[in-house]
Motif scaffolding. Sequence first.
Motif, PDB file in Angstrom:
ATOM      1  N   CYS A   1      27.835 -17.250  73.014  1.00 12.67           N
ATOM      2  CA  CYS A   1      26.542 -17.592  72.426  1.00 12.67           C
ATOM      3  C   CYS A   1      26.614 -18.350  71.112  1.00 12.67           C
ATOM      4  CB  CYS A   1      25.717 -16.328  72.227  1.00 12.67           C
ATOM      5  SG  CYS A   1      26.458 -15.122  71.081  1.00 12.67           S
TER       6      CYS A   1
ATOM      7  N   VAL B   1      23.557 -13.780  77.136  1.00 10.48           N
ATOM      8  CA  VAL B   1      23.878 -15.131  76.668  1.00 10.48           C
ATOM      9  C   VAL B   1      25.388 -15.191  76.420  1.00 10.48           C
ATOM     10  CG1 VAL B   1      23.393 -16.946  74.984  1.00 10.48           C
ATOM     11  CG2 VAL B   1      21.603 -15.285  75.584  1.00 10.48           C
TER      12      VAL B   1
ATOM     13  N   TRP C   1      12.024 -22.158  80.864  1.00 10.70           N
ATOM     14  CA  TRP C   1      12.138 -20.701  80.940  1.00 10.70           C
ATOM     15  C   TRP C   1      10.860 -20.046  81.477  1.00 10.70           C
ATOM     16  CZ3 TRP C   1      16.373 -17.693  80.594  1.00 10.70           C
ATOM     17  CH2 TRP C   1      16.173 -16.313  80.535  1.00 10.70           C
TER      18      TRP C   1
ATOM     19  N   ASP D   1      18.574 -20.461  70.198  1.00 14.57           N
ATOM     20  CA  ASP D   1      17.900 -20.141  71.460  1.00 14.57           C
ATOM     21  C   ASP D   1      17.741 -18.631  71.623  1.00 14.57           C
ATOM     22  OD1 ASP D   1      17.958 -22.861  71.854  1.00 14.57           O
ATOM     23  OD2 ASP D   1      19.565 -22.811  73.351  1.00 14.57           O
TER      24      ASP D   1
ATOM     25  N   VAL E   1      18.301 -10.361  78.300  1.00 11.61           N
ATOM     26  CA  VAL E   1      18.929 -11.628  78.676  1.00 11.61           C
ATOM     27  C   VAL E   1      20.372 -11.664  78.163  1.00 11.61           C
ATOM     28  CG1 VAL E   1      18.808 -14.139  78.497  1.00 11.61           C
ATOM     29  CG2 VAL E   1      16.695 -12.798  78.574  1.00 11.61           C
TER      30      VAL E   1
ATOM     31  N   LEU F   1      14.252 -16.601  72.560  1.00 16.34           N
ATOM     32  CA  LEU F   1      14.120 -15.599  73.621  1.00 16.34           C
ATOM     33  C   LEU F   1      13.593 -14.281  73.063  1.00 16.34           C
ATOM     34  CD1 LEU F   1      17.445 -16.377  75.490  1.00 16.34           C
ATOM     35  CD2 LEU F   1      15.158 -16.620  76.477  1.00 16.34           C
TER      36      LEU F   1
ATOM     37  N   LEU G   1      15.003 -25.196  77.258  1.00 10.90           N
ATOM     38  CA  LEU G   1      14.693 -23.766  77.322  1.00 10.90           C
ATOM     39  C   LEU G   1      13.187 -23.565  77.222  1.00 10.90           C
ATOM     40  CD1 LEU G   1      15.509 -20.747  77.258  1.00 10.90           C
ATOM     41  CD2 LEU G   1      15.748 -20.974  74.775  1.00 10.90           C
TER      42      LEU G   1
ATOM     43  N   GLY H   1      18.102 -17.073  85.866  1.00  9.13           N
ATOM     44  CA  GLY H   1      18.591 -17.595  84.600  1.00  9.13           C
ATOM     45  C   GLY H   1      18.550 -19.103  84.571  1.00  9.13           C
ATOM     46  N   LEU H   2      18.932 -19.627  83.429  1.00  7.22           N
ATOM     47  CA  LEU H   2      18.930 -21.066  83.193  1.00  7.22           C
ATOM     48  C   LEU H   2      20.321 -21.483  82.748  1.00  7.22           C
ATOM     49  CD1 LEU H   2      16.488 -23.047  83.337  1.00  7.22           C
ATOM     50  CD2 LEU H   2      16.392 -22.926  80.840  1.00  7.22           C
TER      51      LEU H   2
ATOM     52  N   TYR I   1      21.186 -16.740  80.257  1.00  9.51           N
ATOM     53  CA  TYR I   1      20.973 -18.096  79.744  1.00  9.51           C
ATOM     54  C   TYR I   1      22.317 -18.649  79.306  1.00  9.51           C
ATOM     55  CZ  TYR I   1      19.471 -21.871  76.616  1.00  9.51           C
ATOM     56  OH  TYR I   1      19.310 -23.080  76.000  1.00  9.51           O
ATOM     57  N   ASP I   2      22.689 -19.790  79.879  1.00  9.21           N
ATOM     58  CA  ASP I   2      23.957 -20.446  79.561  1.00  9.21           C
ATOM     59  C   ASP I   2      23.659 -21.876  79.139  1.00  9.21           C
ATOM     60  OD1 ASP I   2      26.303 -21.917  79.560  1.00  9.21           O
ATOM     61  OD2 ASP I   2      27.077 -21.076  81.423  1.00  9.21           O
ATOM     62  N   ARG I   3      23.740 -22.114  77.836  1.00  4.82           N
ATOM     63  CA  ARG I   3      23.576 -23.472  77.369  1.00  4.82           C
ATOM     64  C   ARG I   3      24.912 -24.123  77.057  1.00  4.82           C
ATOM     65  NH1 ARG I   3      24.358 -26.141  71.973  1.00  4.82           N
ATOM     66  NH2 ARG I   3      24.365 -28.227  72.837  1.00  4.82           N
TER      67      ARG I   3
END
Length: 213
Positions: free
Chosen positions: A45, A42, A29, A50, A40, A54, A25, A150-151, A120-122
């Motif tokens: 989550c 998430v 990012w 993270d 954002v 952000l 990230l 996004g990531l 954001y998708d981790r």
Amino acid sequence: MANDWLKRWREGRIGFHRDATHPALVRHWPALGIKPGTKVLVPLCGKSLDMRWLARHDHPVLGIELAETAIQCFLAEGQGEVSRYRQAGFSVWRQGSVELWCGDFFHFHIEQAAEIGAFYDRAALIALPEATRQRYAFHLAQLIPPGSRGLLISLTRAPGDEGRGPPFGVAAEEVRELLTPNFVVTHLEDGEPEAGSGFRESVWALERRGPRT
């Protein structure tokens, strides 16, 4: 699936949680070019740190999480006053510029997503079994306006271990198959295999396609 997730949080079986901001990230990012002030999304989550990263970088955050235990942990570990209200069937907590919506991601609809301009998708896609990942990819696309970036951080497992989880292994081919219909998908990096687990993370930049993209 939902009951298992809630049980994991009640029992503290959350080995997927990281005690620090994800380095991918931090690395990737800024290059997405997302303007400060952009909210954002998430999904799934948990209590991810993270979200605090952000928020410190001038992004309001809207996290969606099924397990209230995760939300309460996040708030307890943070600083600042907490407000709570109800919105469209969700219980919502706010601390600073982070909103946490407690409920089913698939019940969160575009009317609630009006201010979202990035995501954001981790650990969302990889938390879902194969039968649900197509539904997730489609629903995410419905919430994200064209041009938004996004990531995504996915992972693969050792051969023969892909179906175990969560987290589940999601091969690069599946990431592209799921997301390319609605996103421009760019592979950014593969991490080193984690010793003892067989996990290997991959990082992707996504941009929501517009009508003529």
